[in-house]
Enzyme design. Structure first.
Site, PDB file in Angstrom:
ATOM      1  CB  SER A 222      -6.572   6.806   2.472  1.00 45.76           C
ATOM      2  OG  SER A 222      -7.739   6.147   2.894  1.00 45.76           O
TER       3      SER A 222
ATOM      4  CE  LYS B 143      -3.962   4.469   9.903  1.00 45.32           C
ATOM      5  NZ  LYS B 143      -4.422   3.381   8.989  1.00 45.32           N
TER       6      LYS B 143
ATOM      7  CD  GLU C  28       1.274   1.202   8.833  1.00 46.29           C
ATOM      8  OE1 GLU C  28       0.036   1.325   8.745  1.00 46.29           O
ATOM      9  OE2 GLU C  28       2.078   2.136   8.609  1.00 46.29           O
TER      10      GLU C  28
ATOM     11  CD  GLU D  59      -2.215   7.399   2.590  1.00 47.84           C
ATOM     12  OE1 GLU D  59      -0.994   7.181   2.674  1.00 47.84           O
ATOM     13  OE2 GLU D  59      -3.057   6.860   3.330  1.00 47.84           O
TER      14      GLU D  59
ATOM     15  CG  ASP E 223      -2.920   0.800  10.660  1.00 47.11           C
ATOM     16  OD1 ASP E 223      -3.723   1.198  11.520  1.00 47.11           O
ATOM     17  OD2 ASP E 223      -3.054   1.074   9.449  1.00 47.11           O
TER      18      ASP E 223
ATOM     19  CD  GLN F 262      -3.093   0.745   2.193  1.00 49.06           C
ATOM     20  OE1 GLN F 262      -4.033   0.023   1.871  1.00 49.06           O
ATOM     21  NE2 GLN F 262      -2.979   1.243   3.408  1.00 49.06           N
TER      22      GLN F 262
ATOM     23  CE  LYS G 123       1.064   5.465   7.534  1.00 48.24           C
ATOM     24  NZ  LYS G 123       0.840   4.043   7.187  1.00 48.24           N
TER      25      LYS G 123
END
Length: 431
Positions: free
Chosen positions: A370, A340, A288, A205, A315, A163, A391
């Site tokens: 995103s 997050k 990740e 992104e 994550d 990703q 990030k």
């Protein structure tokens, strides 16, 4: 003391053109706060619930009118009258009002919007920037940026399985210089891709999203760009990957399918072998979600093989949840957590996860989603908590640049006391 007198939510749009929740908080003193909630594309199944309307006749079912109404009709009456600086009390009241373990009744997007807007209003009331209000006078560390310059997986319409492919300018002396280095590599990469006849359109992104022959090729073109920009990979700039492997994990077979490479049916051990091979060939400092979020045995093997020399970030594995993180710490799985805010739904719980990680020797990487907006709250959170890493996308798209620009302002405001640790922010590994 400044009492909350009104809370108002509305439906606005994120960077993908999908609705999201914006919340405003008003106080008797005139202090005011506003925040917009982000949204993810690849989401962990254990995340707090993002409430969508499901009405296909409106925004393809992605409307958030129900979440907005939950703020205006249920949450607002509950927290009007609270002292705006009682962040923990307000967050706790909303959690109790929801009454579910995953915020599925009111929606994490409703609750988080209020939580963040309250913090902004409180900072306005006391006359401090948000990072200083949340973090006190010890808030002075600028985060090392993890810049996603090639997008794949669910973040791009290309054939790349992984990703995110990121650059980490750890050799910079300041945050400002790290941004310059990242921008120069980004532009060099555009030239490299153009010269190879590859697409230079960008993904969700802000990173480039070309079709490539393999995940390895993505790393190779980034190395070429680093050198073209005048830097040395493995000294000035390191590499990172968000594999997001749950997106290509086949639940029926229990195997991993790298369709872009034409390799299917890979076992957890074979995926770990692949990562080990890539880490030998490239200066990769962070991986990740290398295995599926429920493949804890695979994550354990990955940690045993690479955990002493590579940052292994959870994550989907941890979803900013202290219960999940505590389990990972106990089992010796991974050595870092991605943070997050909308995975858990309140600032109080977010800070608890960061603190738990630090106490265990894990790093904490504050992250965007995103689907982002002009809201730059996470930049202040990164500094407030001295998280050390952030990030927040590539060097294009205003929704990404907004966070970098806020961090540049904060560094300028901090002046001589500002700290940029670079490679030292990876205290969880040996280099």
């Amino acid at each position: 003391m400044s009492t909350i007198i009104d809370v108002y939510a509305r439906e606005v749009l994120d960077s993908r053109g999908n609705p999201t929740v914006e919340v405003e908080v008003y106080t008797e003193s005139g202090a005011f706060g506003r925040a917009i909630v982000p949204s993810g594309a690849s989401t962990g199944e254990h995340e707090a619930v993002e409430l969508r309307d499901g009405d296909k006749s409106r925004y393809l079912g992605k409307g958030v009118v129900n979440a907005v109404n939950n703020v205006n009709e249920i949450i607002a009456p509950e927290i009007v009258g609270f002292d705006v600086t009682d962040q923990a009390g307000i967050d706790r009241a909303m959690i109790e009002l929801d009454g579910t373990p995953n915020k599925g009744k009111l929606g994490a997007n409703a609750i988080l919007g209020v939580s963040m807007a309250v913090a902004h209003a409180a900072a306005d009331f006391v006359g401090l920037p948000l990072y200083r209000y949340l973090g006190g006078f010890n808030a002075k560390q600028l985060p090392t940026p993890m810049m996603n310059i090639i997008n794949g997986g669910s973040h791009a319409d290309n054939n790349v399985d992984f990703q995110e492919f990121m650059i980490l300018p750890v050799g910079a002396p300041t945050f400002k210089e790290s941004i310059r280095m990242g921008a120069e590599v980004f532009h060099a990469l555009k030239a490299v891709l153009h010269d190879k006849g590859l697409n230079t359109a960008v993904g969700d992104e802000g990173g480039f999203a070309p079709n490539l022959g393999s995940n390895r090729e993505a790393l190779e073109v980034i190395i070429e760009a680093i050198e073209k920009a005048g830097y040395k990979a493995g000294e000035n700039v390191f590499l990172g990957m968000d594999v997001a492997s749950s997106e290509f994990y086949n639940k029926e077979t229990g195997k991993y399918d790298l369709a872009g490479e034409g390799r299917t049916g890979l076992t957890s051990a074979e995926m770990v072998d692949f990562y080990e091979e890539l880490c030998k060939d490239f200066p990769i400092i962070s991986i990740e979600d290398g295995l599926d979020e429920n493949d804890w045995d695979g994550h354990k093997l990955l940690t045993e093989r690479l955990g002493s020399k590579v940052q292994l970030v959870g994550d989907d594995l941890f979803v900013t949840n202290t219960q999940k993180l505590a389990e990972g710490i106990e089992k010796g799985i991974s050595n870092s957590i991605l943070i997050k805010v909308n995975q858990i739904g309140t600032l109080t719980e977010t800070f608890e996860a960061i603190e738990m990680a630090k106490r265990a020797g894990y790093t904490a990487v504050v992250s965007h989603r995103s689907g982002e907006t002009e809201d730059a709250t996470i930049a202040d959170i990164a500094v407030a908590t001295n998280a050390g890493q952030i990030k927040t996308g590539s060097m294009s798209r205003t929704d990404r640049i907004a966070k970098y620009n806020q961090l540049l302002r904060i560094e300028d405001e901090l002046g001589e006391i500002a700290v940029y640790d670079g490679i030292k922010s990876f205290y969880n590994i040996k280099r």
